[in-house]
Design a protein around this motif. Structure first.
Motif, short mmCIF file in Angstrom:
data_model
loop_
_atom_site.label_atom_id
_atom_site.label_comp_id
_atom_site.label_asym_id
_atom_site.label_seq_id
_atom_site.Cartn_x
_atom_site.Cartn_y
_atom_site.Cartn_z
N LEU A 17 30.73 -52.55 -57.91
CA LEU A 17 30.45 -52.72 -56.48
C LEU A 17 29.01 -52.33 -56.16
N LYS A 20 26.55 -54.96 -57.42
CA LYS A 20 26.55 -56.16 -56.58
C LYS A 20 25.86 -55.87 -55.25
N ALA A 21 26.08 -54.69 -54.69
CA ALA A 21 25.43 -54.32 -53.42
C ALA A 21 23.92 -54.28 -53.60
N ARG A 91 30.62 -63.92 -44.99
CA ARG A 91 30.53 -62.63 -45.69
C ARG A 91 29.23 -61.91 -45.32
N VAL A 95 28.86 -58.09 -43.57
CA VAL A 95 28.15 -56.90 -44.08
C VAL A 95 26.93 -56.55 -43.23
N GLU B 104 30.20 -50.51 -50.21
CA GLU B 104 31.13 -51.43 -49.51
C GLU B 104 30.53 -52.82 -49.34
N ILE B 105 29.18 -52.89 -49.32
CA ILE B 105 28.55 -54.21 -49.24
C ILE B 105 28.96 -55.04 -50.46
N GLY B 106 28.96 -54.37 -51.62
CA GLY B 106 29.29 -55.07 -52.86
C GLY B 106 30.70 -55.64 -52.85
N ARG B 107 31.63 -54.97 -52.15
CA ARG B 107 33.03 -55.41 -52.13
C ARG B 107 33.17 -56.84 -51.60
N HIS B 108 32.23 -57.28 -50.78
CA HIS B 108 32.33 -58.63 -50.20
C HIS B 108 31.83 -59.71 -51.16
N PHE B 109 31.19 -59.28 -52.25
CA PHE B 109 30.53 -60.30 -53.09
C PHE B 109 30.95 -60.25 -54.54
N VAL B 110 32.03 -59.51 -54.87
CA VAL B 110 32.48 -59.51 -56.28
C VAL B 110 33.52 -60.63 -56.48
#
Lengths: 110, 110
Positions: A17, A20-21, A91, A95, B104-110
């Motif tokens: 996560l 990716k963030a 998305r 965010v 949490e930003i990453g959670r939207h893009f995995v």
């Protein structure tokens, strides 16, 4: 396993996560580009004007990366001259509140 | 000026805050280092063990940068062998909730 995340697994998921963030946020200009699109759809030429310090090559490259990541959407209009617009994806909109908060981190260190 | 920020000035101030925030957050390992120090003070050797993918040179360089930025504090103990500990500064503690949200930003893009 009984559904309770082992520390190592949780760490691995966290790591994914976070990576990716950081892809969304980091890079010299990504956050600036996203914040300029926070309120509305913008033409490519508008983004160029709003980000004078960014070379054409870098701006195109960063916009492409943000589209591939799924943060932005690109729409091309078959006109003369050709028109290209960028907007936040669903998305990206989801965010944006988190992205806006990142600026607050800086307030503690200026 | 009557205290109301002109759009350009606000944009400049935003720009400064964003740049400083990106200094704290970005870089392949900074956020990982900070999150490992979220709960407690850690020895340098512990951080090395927790971050096996980071070379010694890069870890030392990133820790130094985070100390210079004012996010971390370093304490050296005159012992044999020498002991060095890192902890969040007061400002580091203040921004930790914001840092944790970046994941949490990453959670939207995995």
């Amino acid at each position: 396993m009984n559904g309770i995340k082992q520390p190592e697994l949780m760490v691995d998921e966290d790591r994914l996560l976070i990576k990716k963030a950081l892809e969304v946020v980091c890079g010299k200009w990504r956050l600036f580009i996203l914040l300029h699109l926070a309120e509305k759809t913008r033409r490519y030429s508008e983004l160029r004007r709003l980000l004078p310090d960014v070379s054409e090559k870098v701006l195109i490259q960063e916009l492409k990366a943000l589209v591939v990541l799924g943060v932005l959407e690109k729409e091309s209009f078959n006109e003369v001259p050709p028109r290209v617009e960028y907007r936040l994806s669903e998305r990206g909109k989801a965010v944006m509140p988190l992205l806006l908060q990142i600026k607050e981190i800086g307030r503690h260190f200026v």
